[in-house]
Design a protein around this motif. Structure first.
Motif, PDB file in Angstrom:
ATOM      1  N   PHE A  11       8.731   1.010  -7.010  1.00 60.65           N
ATOM      2  CA  PHE A  11       7.620   0.105  -6.718  1.00 60.65           C
ATOM      3  C   PHE A  11       6.295   0.800  -7.057  1.00 60.65           C
ATOM      4  O   PHE A  11       5.421   0.232  -7.713  1.00 60.65           O
ATOM      5  CB  PHE A  11       7.684  -0.225  -5.216  1.00 60.65           C
ATOM      6  CG  PHE A  11       7.084  -1.541  -4.799  1.00 60.65           C
ATOM      7  CD1 PHE A  11       7.390  -2.712  -5.456  1.00 60.65           C
ATOM      8  CD2 PHE A  11       6.243  -1.602  -3.692  1.00 60.65           C
ATOM      9  CE1 PHE A  11       6.858  -3.928  -5.032  1.00 60.65           C
ATOM     10  CE2 PHE A  11       5.708  -2.809  -3.261  1.00 60.65           C
ATOM     11  CZ  PHE A  11       6.016  -3.971  -3.944  1.00 60.65           C
ATOM     12  N   HIS A  15       3.398  -0.170  -9.903  1.00 61.12           N
ATOM     13  CA  HIS A  15       1.980  -0.376  -9.576  1.00 61.12           C
ATOM     14  C   HIS A  15       1.077   0.583 -10.331  1.00 61.12           C
ATOM     15  O   HIS A  15      -0.022   0.225 -10.731  1.00 61.12           O
ATOM     16  CB  HIS A  15       1.770  -0.256  -8.056  1.00 61.12           C
ATOM     17  CG  HIS A  15       2.374  -1.394  -7.304  1.00 61.12           C
ATOM     18  ND1 HIS A  15       3.129  -1.240  -6.177  1.00 61.12           N
ATOM     19  CD2 HIS A  15       2.344  -2.726  -7.558  1.00 61.12           C
ATOM     20  CE1 HIS A  15       3.548  -2.438  -5.753  1.00 61.12           C
ATOM     21  NE2 HIS A  15       3.083  -3.354  -6.576  1.00 61.12           N
ATOM     22  N   HIS A  51       7.948  -8.284 -12.091  1.00 68.22           N
ATOM     23  CA  HIS A  51       7.492  -7.697 -10.819  1.00 68.22           C
ATOM     24  C   HIS A  51       7.164  -8.799  -9.800  1.00 68.22           C
ATOM     25  O   HIS A  51       7.682  -8.801  -8.685  1.00 68.22           O
ATOM     26  CB  HIS A  51       6.263  -6.814 -11.089  1.00 68.22           C
ATOM     27  CG  HIS A  51       5.722  -6.120  -9.880  1.00 68.22           C
ATOM     28  ND1 HIS A  51       6.161  -4.881  -9.471  1.00 68.22           N
ATOM     29  CD2 HIS A  51       4.771  -6.492  -8.982  1.00 68.22           C
ATOM     30  CE1 HIS A  51       5.499  -4.529  -8.375  1.00 68.22           C
ATOM     31  NE2 HIS A  51       4.649  -5.487  -8.054  1.00 68.22           N
ATOM     32  N   GLU A  55       9.320  -9.886  -6.354  1.00 62.04           N
ATOM     33  CA  GLU A  55       8.581  -9.908  -5.088  1.00 62.04           C
ATOM     34  C   GLU A  55       8.759 -11.269  -4.410  1.00 62.04           C
ATOM     35  O   GLU A  55       9.039 -11.356  -3.224  1.00 62.04           O
ATOM     36  CB  GLU A  55       7.091  -9.632  -5.327  1.00 62.04           C
ATOM     37  CG  GLU A  55       6.796  -8.172  -5.623  1.00 62.04           C
ATOM     38  CD  GLU A  55       5.325  -7.868  -5.895  1.00 62.04           C
ATOM     39  OE1 GLU A  55       4.975  -6.686  -5.901  1.00 62.04           O
ATOM     40  OE2 GLU A  55       4.528  -8.809  -6.131  1.00 62.04           O
ATOM     41  N   HIS A 116      -5.148  -6.081  -5.155  1.00 61.79           N
ATOM     42  CA  HIS A 116      -3.766  -6.508  -4.919  1.00 61.79           C
ATOM     43  C   HIS A 116      -2.794  -5.373  -5.235  1.00 61.79           C
ATOM     44  O   HIS A 116      -1.772  -5.227  -4.574  1.00 61.79           O
ATOM     45  CB  HIS A 116      -3.403  -7.727  -5.771  1.00 61.79           C
ATOM     46  CG  HIS A 116      -1.948  -8.081  -5.652  1.00 61.79           C
ATOM     47  ND1 HIS A 116      -1.418  -8.696  -4.541  1.00 61.79           N
ATOM     48  CD2 HIS A 116      -0.894  -7.838  -6.467  1.00 61.79           C
ATOM     49  CE1 HIS A 116      -0.112  -8.833  -4.696  1.00 61.79           C
ATOM     50  NE2 HIS A 116       0.235  -8.312  -5.855  1.00 61.79           N
ATOM     51  N   CYS A 120      -0.440  -4.222  -2.369  1.00 66.31           N
ATOM     52  CA  CYS A 120       0.983  -4.502  -2.570  1.00 66.31           C
ATOM     53  C   CYS A 120       1.795  -3.233  -2.404  1.00 66.31           C
ATOM     54  O   CYS A 120       2.865  -3.240  -1.796  1.00 66.31           O
ATOM     55  CB  CYS A 120       1.199  -5.109  -3.955  1.00 66.31           C
ATOM     56  SG  CYS A 120       2.884  -5.647  -4.210  1.00 66.31           S
TER      57      CYS A 120
HETATM   58 FE   LIG Z   1       3.398  -5.655  -6.378  1.00 66.99          FE
END
Ligand SMILES: [Fe+2]
Length: 169
Positions: A11, A15, A51, A55, A116, A120
């Motif tokens: 993850f 990002h 992605h 999610e 974000h 996230c």
């Molecule tokens: Fe994300």
């Protein structure tokens, strides 16, 4: 490795990639380098399509038991906003003839996505508290989404099934 740690690592990597592409976007728009912004848009869309998909299809539903439905709806709405922004950016990227207002708009829109990315990534701390099976399911859906390989704009217009008023270029 514990499955939640594996998740957090993947993850975080995703990002990081998105963060770097967005920061590059912010640099590239004022240079009016249409070749570069066009390519960057493609890369961001390719990365964020799968992605966002896993999610929404697996991670957010799994986190409902922790956050409750209200906050999960906020996460979906945040995606709605980013998708609208991405459609607008797709009209601005790839062009060498942007005027000053359009450059400002593109930079501002790209910046609006950055929080974000950091917010996230913080979801990982809650993923650690999910049952192992639930985390594994998220990873499985991640694999499937990556195999399907739909970019963000295609997935949002054809598969996602939430209304996000927008149009393709
Ligand atoms: Fe994300």
């Amino acid at each position: 490795m514990v499955v939640a740690d594996r998740f957090s690592e993947l993850f975080r990597q995703e990002h990081r990639q998105v963060r770097d592409l967005l920061l590059e976007f912010i640099e590239a728009f004022p240079q009016r380098d249409g070749g570069r912004t066009g390519k960057l848009l493609e890369q961001v869309a390719q990365l964020t399509g799968p992605h966002f998909r896993y999610e929404e299809e697996a991670l957010y539903p799994a986190l409902t038991q922790i956050f409750g439905a209200g906050y999960i709806e906020q996460l979906f709405r945040a995606h709605d906003g980013i998708i609208r922004t991405a459609f607008r950016l797709s009209q601005l990227a790839g062009r060498a003839d942007l005027d000053d207002d359009e450059v400002d708009e593109a930079v501002k829109l790209t910046r609006s996505i950055l929080p974000h990315v950091s917010d996230c990534d913080g979801l990982s701390i809650m993923v650690e508290r999910l049952p192992e099976q639930a985390v594994q399911r998220v990873l499985d859906v991640r694999e499937r989404s990556r195999d399907a390989g739909l970019d963000l704009l295609t997935w949002a217009s054809e598969i996602r099934g939430r209304a996000t008023p927008s149009s393709r270029r």
